[in-house]
Design an enzyme around this catalytic site. Structure first.
Site, PDB file in Angstrom:
ATOM      1  N   CYS A  27       0.872  -1.278  -0.013  1.00  0.00           N
ATOM      2  CA  CYS A  27      -0.031   0.001  -0.130  1.00  0.00           C
ATOM      3  C   CYS A  27       0.927   0.973  -0.154  1.00  0.00           C
ATOM      4  CB  CYS A  27      -1.044  -0.049   1.225  1.00  0.00           C
ATOM      5  SG  CYS A  27      -2.016  -1.350   1.462  1.00  0.00           S
ATOM      6  N   GLY A  53      -0.137   0.688  -5.215  1.00  0.00           N
ATOM      7  CA  GLY A  53      -1.233   0.024  -5.106  1.00  0.00           C
ATOM      8  C   GLY A  53      -2.222   0.604  -6.015  1.00  0.00           C
ATOM      9  N   ASN A 127       0.344   0.238   5.759  1.00  0.00           N
ATOM     10  CA  ASN A 127       1.027  -0.580   4.753  1.00  0.00           C
ATOM     11  C   ASN A 127       2.058  -1.325   5.584  1.00  0.00           C
ATOM     12  OD1 ASN A 127       2.892  -0.801   2.645  1.00  0.00           O
ATOM     13  ND2 ASN A 127       4.319   0.936   3.091  1.00  0.00           N
ATOM     14  N   GLY A 128       2.056  -2.606   5.045  1.00  0.00           N
ATOM     15  CA  GLY A 128       2.764  -3.882   5.706  1.00  0.00           C
ATOM     16  C   GLY A 128       1.935  -5.050   5.896  1.00  0.00           C
ATOM     17  N   TYR A 268      12.982  -1.730  -6.488  1.00  0.00           N
ATOM     18  CA  TYR A 268      11.581  -1.895  -7.425  1.00  0.00           C
ATOM     19  C   TYR A 268      10.586  -0.936  -7.087  1.00  0.00           C
ATOM     20  CZ  TYR A 268       7.743  -3.481  -9.973  1.00  0.00           C
ATOM     21  OH  TYR A 268       6.464  -3.759 -10.942  1.00  0.00           O
TER      22      TYR A 268
END
Length: 486
Positions: A27, A53, A127-128, A268
């Site tokens: 996210c 996302g 996020n995670g 990335y």
């Protein structure tokens, strides 16, 4: 008499995955405190974080001691219009773009996630991946909690409201102490406070910025650039920042002895114009390419990426090797989530609709293709085959990272070893499978040293490469992840 049209003109609608052989991160999150255009700025912040996302997007605002939200499936530009943003006229906001690694891709699991408790409201964006989520959820359900979604993010709010009996700040500290794994949170209260939190190992990025006296939180600094906010600093591992009427208050909970920032952010995930860990991502990726050229030199006519992955590492390889750089494949940036695909008469249409070769540059040449990763290998194999058919003489591949041999349990979407082709094949077997003349990966040592960070061994999680997991995880997360780990 009516006749059937030839089969070559039959069409079907096909779902399209823009990077179907690439990993996806969970996210992107954004938050802003006390700004008259909070929702609009959050919209643009999420727009800058869209690469993190593309499944769903949402914004929640604090308004009149309530939290109002709008969220939906799809890209930020699909979910919001001017009318919807106009209705989100609160002074503080939190936003989220999602790719699911925990929980299905359905609207119920879109974030921010909002709850109401004793006349107060809270919304959280995450996020995670919480690695002990299964254990905590069972415990909470035994105590009477009812869950509305399948997201591990909801667990945070259930724990938080149970701990409010100890006071607001202590509830945050106690809740963080129960969570394991990778998490960066931004929480919004109905009073308009914005809270940022990062796990003790610092897996996922979270930054603090300032916009004309108003504080902003975001996953990456590229979001600050778009809204013209000033980057102040990164949130520290184990830190809680509470942004309210008195400014920014920092609470430092115990950090882990070593940091475990996800090295794949550099390879990335992060946008190349972002700065993380004090390093510019664009320059770091070029440094990976330069190191790769020293570790794996080869004679060829040109260096090229499959856009957009590997582009910046390819520039670094070109600079170090002095082999000409060319964009030998041109990307179509207007491919949507679905397209009308001819049936079997046009093979490999899904690959060719995205990338098309510049035949005059490539035919009869020896190529060095730079990739940032090889996860499942299916798309690369098809592209190499197309190059051979075009008349390319030799195809060498260099990968700006080590082989992915172990699953990730901290927020990347490969959770089993069976998905990872490098876990099943040696480098030479993979070379033959992909149809390459040579294949070489950047070493772990080369990858870490190229970040330019002092003592990088103690700063990064590299479990997907070496199987050394910095945080334990619920065994029910994956049954095959314990093989060959440290």
């Amino acid at each position: 008499m009516k006749t059937e049209e030839p089969s070559s003109f039959k069409f079907q609608v096909t779902s399209f995955n823009d990077d179907d052989d690439k990993p996806r991160e969970a996210c992107g999150i954004f938050g802003i405190y006390d700004h008259p255009e909070a929702a609009a700025l959050t919209y643009f912040g999420l727009y800058a974080l869209q690469h993190r996302g593309q499944e769903s997007a949402g914004i929640a605002v604090a308004k009149d001691m309530q939290i109002v939200e709008h969220k939906g499936m799809g890209l930020v530009s699909d979910v919001f219009d001017m009318d919807q943003l106009g209705q989100l006229d609160g002074g503080s906001a939190v936003g989220h773009v999602r790719y699911s690694t925990t929980g299905s891709s359905i609207l119920t699991n879109a974030q921010p996630f909002r709850v109401r408790h004793r006349k107060k409201s809270y919304a959280v964006a995450h996020n995670g991946n919480i690695t002990n989520a299964h254990i905590l959820k069972n415990e909470l359900e035994e105590a009477g909690s009812i869950f509305q979604s399948t997201m591990d993010s909801e667990i945070f709010l259930h724990l938080f409201v149970k701990n409010l009996q100890f006071g607001f700040e202590e509830a945050l500290v106690k809740t963080m102490s129960r969570l394991e794994g990778a998490f960066s949170f931004i929480m919004l209260t109905s009073k308009g406070e914005v809270i940022g939190m990062k796990d003790p190992y610092g897996f996922r990025p979270l930054c603090l910025g300032k916009l004309n006296g108003n504080y902003v939180l975001a996953s990456e600094t590229c979001a600050f650039d778009l809204v013209e906010a000033e980057f102040i600093r990164e949130i520290e591992p184990g830190e809680i920042v509470i942004i309210g009427e008195d400014g920014v208050k920092s609470i430092q909970t115990p950090a882990a002895p070593n940091r475990a920032f996800c090295i794949f952010e550099f390879i990335y995930f992060a946008r190349p114009d972002s700065t993380i860990y004090g390093q510019n991502v664009y320059q770091t990726r070029k440094a990976h390419g330069r190191r790769l050229a020293r570790e794996a030199p080869v004679n060829a006519d040109l260096v090229m990426p499959f856009p957009d992955s590997g582009t910046y590492a390819a520039l670094g390889y070109h600079e170090e090797s002095d082999i000409p750089f060319e964009m030998g494949m041109i990307r179509n940036h207007y491919v949507g989530r679905t397209f009308i695909q001819p049936t079997k008469s046009m093979r490999d249409f899904g690959v060719r609709i995205k990338l098309n070769p510049v035949k005059e540059i490539l035919k009869g040449k020896d190529l060095i293709i730079i990739e940032d990763s090889i996860i499942r290998g299916t798309t690369i194999k098809t592209r190499v085959k197309s190059l051979r058919k075009l008349g390319v003489r030799r195809v060498h591949m260099r990968v700006a990272g080590p082989p992915h041999r172990f699953p990730c349990h901290y927020g990347i979407d490969f959770s089993t070893r069976g998905e990872l082709i490098a876990a099943r094949k040696s480098v030479d077997e993979l070379r033959k499978y992909l149809g390459l003349d040579s294949l070489h990966y950047l070493s772990i040592e080369g990858l870490l040293n190229a970040t330019g960070i002092e003592n990088p061994q103690g700063h990064f999680c590299k479990a997907c490469f070496d199987g050394c997991y910095p945080v334990s995880f619920d065994e029910l997360v994956s049954k095959d992840c314990l093989e060959d780990t440290c």
